[in-house]
Design a protein around this motif. Structure first.
Motif, PDB file in Angstrom:
ATOM      1  N   SER A 285      48.749  28.833  42.453  1.00 23.57           N
ATOM      2  CA  SER A 285      49.032  29.811  43.506  1.00 23.57           C
ATOM      3  C   SER A 285      49.757  31.034  42.933  1.00 23.57           C
ATOM      4  O   SER A 285      50.781  30.898  42.246  1.00 23.57           O
ATOM      5  N   ASN A 286      49.238  32.218  43.233  1.00 25.50           N
ATOM      6  CA  ASN A 286      49.921  33.449  42.806  1.00 25.50           C
ATOM      7  C   ASN A 286      51.257  33.603  43.532  1.00 25.50           C
ATOM      8  O   ASN A 286      52.230  34.124  42.967  1.00 25.50           O
ATOM      9  N   TYR A 287      51.282  33.129  44.777  1.00 29.06           N
ATOM     10  CA  TYR A 287      52.555  33.173  45.517  1.00 29.06           C
ATOM     11  C   TYR A 287      53.597  32.318  44.785  1.00 29.06           C
ATOM     12  O   TYR A 287      54.734  32.737  44.553  1.00 29.06           O
TER      13      TYR A 287
ATOM     14  N   GLY B  72      48.540  38.522  40.036  1.00 30.28           N
ATOM     15  CA  GLY B  72      48.511  37.078  39.831  1.00 30.28           C
ATOM     16  C   GLY B  72      48.160  36.732  38.404  1.00 30.28           C
ATOM     17  O   GLY B  72      48.315  37.553  37.506  1.00 30.28           O
ATOM     18  N   GLY B  73      47.707  35.513  38.210  1.00 36.10           N
ATOM     19  CA  GLY B  73      47.409  35.053  36.862  1.00 36.10           C
ATOM     20  C   GLY B  73      48.691  34.673  36.141  1.00 36.10           C
ATOM     21  O   GLY B  73      49.758  34.554  36.738  1.00 36.10           O
ATOM     22  N   SER B  74      48.576  34.540  34.817  1.00 36.97           N
ATOM     23  CA  SER B  74      49.731  34.051  34.037  1.00 36.97           C
ATOM     24  C   SER B  74      50.494  35.179  33.332  1.00 36.97           C
ATOM     25  O   SER B  74      51.678  35.049  33.043  1.00 36.97           O
TER      26      SER B  74
ATOM     27  N   THR C 271      39.591  42.379  38.044  1.00 40.89           N
ATOM     28  CA  THR C 271      40.974  42.660  38.393  1.00 40.89           C
ATOM     29  C   THR C 271      41.198  42.259  39.840  1.00 40.89           C
ATOM     30  O   THR C 271      40.227  42.267  40.622  1.00 40.89           O
ATOM     31  N   ALA C 272      42.414  41.897  40.183  1.00 39.15           N
ATOM     32  CA  ALA C 272      42.655  41.201  41.459  1.00 39.15           C
ATOM     33  C   ALA C 272      41.609  40.090  41.510  1.00 39.15           C
ATOM     34  O   ALA C 272      41.438  39.373  40.517  1.00 39.15           O
ATOM     35  N   SER C 273      40.876  39.963  42.621  1.00 36.97           N
ATOM     36  CA  SER C 273      39.766  38.998  42.593  1.00 36.97           C
ATOM     37  C   SER C 273      38.445  39.716  42.799  1.00 36.97           C
ATOM     38  O   SER C 273      37.558  39.286  43.545  1.00 36.97           O
TER      39      SER C 273
HETATM   40  C1  6PG Z   1      44.143  36.150  39.642  1.00 35.38           C
HETATM   41  C2  6PG Z   1      44.646  37.484  39.197  1.00 35.38           C
HETATM   42  C3  6PG Z   1      43.696  38.063  38.228  1.00 35.38           C
HETATM   43  C4  6PG Z   1      44.465  38.081  36.946  1.00 35.38           C
HETATM   44  C5  6PG Z   1      43.532  38.088  35.788  1.00 35.38           C
HETATM   45  C6  6PG Z   1      44.314  37.945  34.486  1.00 35.38           C
HETATM   46  O1  6PG Z   1      44.492  35.740  40.748  1.00 35.38           O
HETATM   47  O2  6PG Z   1      43.477  35.497  38.839  1.00 35.38           O
HETATM   48  O3  6PG Z   1      45.074  38.306  40.122  1.00 35.38           O
HETATM   49  O4  6PG Z   1      43.199  39.326  38.513  1.00 35.38           O
HETATM   50  O5  6PG Z   1      45.324  39.207  36.911  1.00 35.38           O
HETATM   51  O6  6PG Z   1      42.654  36.994  35.941  1.00 35.38           O
HETATM   52  O7  6PG Z   1      44.889  36.669  34.512  1.00 35.38           O
HETATM   53  P1  6PG Z   1      45.806  36.199  33.281  1.00 35.38           P
HETATM   54  O8  6PG Z   1      47.018  37.056  33.342  1.00 35.38           O
HETATM   55  O9  6PG Z   1      46.104  34.766  33.593  1.00 35.38           O
HETATM   56  O10 6PG Z   1      44.994  36.409  32.038  1.00 35.38           O
END
Ligand code: 6PG
Length: 250
Positions: free
Chosen positions: A81-83, A39-41, A159-161
């Motif tokens: 949402s990661n989804y 997830g994340g950006s 990482t992950a949550s």
């Molecule tokens: C989440 C992610 C998280 C993410 C990191 C990096 O849901 O927030 O899974 O582990 O990979 O926070 O996020 P960015 O890529 O936005 O820096």
């Protein structure tokens, strides 16, 4: 293994090549490919690249199952949402059967219930897969073995949550857990795969960008013991392959 790139497009291109290679090997070996999305950006560019026809046509999407490493406690239509990120950049552009999309559903009464339901979904899926995979010599039969887990990392080394200083880092039994306290950005509760499941993966691929995260990685690689006290990502030590792709700039 760590590889450094000038920017996220070059790193994303390398990530796509790994995904295609691992997918082909998995389908060749056992007839299906299990992929855990991060997830994340950061993954946005990589997902868009993977969806490009020249890349997408190299993956047997009919034999591919997609999961998530974690999800924020927001609706699937929410910008955080990661989804939604994966759906917009990848899933809406590839011929992946809807029954092969194993979403962490957030519409339940609590993150704890959502975590229990996702774990049941995983147990149903892995309980029904071919025994060939589950009986691999090093496989721990009580844990699922994903072919490829994609991960990101926060500047705090989460990482992950899995966030620093949280009890979930000690979880040994659950496959999926709730993170009820609002952590990270966005500050919302979450649901996440646990370390035992992540470390059972055949392949783990981190995609990170920026100077600060590169510094965190340097500490993890140089002083893994110390880093474990600070950074959850330092606990990622799969039996399988661990690949870090670092983009010097986003
Ligand atoms: C989440 C992610 C998280 C993410 C990191 C990096 O849901 O927030 O899974 O582990 O990979 O926070 O996020 P960015 O890529 O936005 O820096």
């Amino acid at each position: 293994m760590t590889r450094e790139f000038a920017d996220i497009r070059q790193a994303g291109r390398a990530a796509v090549a790994y995904i295609i290679k691992i997918a082909k090997a998995a389908v060749m070996e056992k007839g299906f490919f299990t992929l855990v999305l991060s997830g994340g950006s950061t993954p946005k560019t990589m997902y868009a690249m993977l969806s490009e026809p020249a890349n997408a046509e190299q993956v047997a999407w009919q034999q591919t199952h997609v999961f998530w490493g974690d999800e924020r406690w927001v609706p699937p239509t929410h910008p955080d949402s990661n989804y939604r990120l994966a759906e917009k950049e990848l899933l809406s552009k590839i011929p992946l059967p809807s029954e092969n999309i194993h979403q962490i559903t957030t519409g339940y009464a609590s993150p704890e219930i959502a975590a229990e339901i996702y774990e049941k979904n995983l147990r149903d899926f892995f309980g029904s897969t071919s025994q060939v995979e589950m009986n691999a010599p090093t496989a721990d039969l009580s844990l699922p073995r994903f072919d490829l887990v994609l991960l990101g990392m926060g500047q705090d080394g989460h990482t992950a949550s899995l966030f620093p200083g949280t009890d979930i880092l000690k979880e040994k039994e659950k496959w999926v857990a709730a993170v009820p306290e609002a952590r990270g950005v966005p500050q919302v509760p979450r649901i996440t795969l646990t370390l035992p499941v992540l470390n059972q993966a055949q392949n783990i691929l981190f995609l990170i960008s920026g100077k600060r995260k590169k510094e965190v990685l340097k500490t993890i690689l140089a002083h893994p013991g110390d880093a474990e006290r600070l950074y959850p990502a330092a606990h990622i030590r799969p039996d399988g392959n661990l690949i870090w792709l670092i983009a010097r700039q986003p």
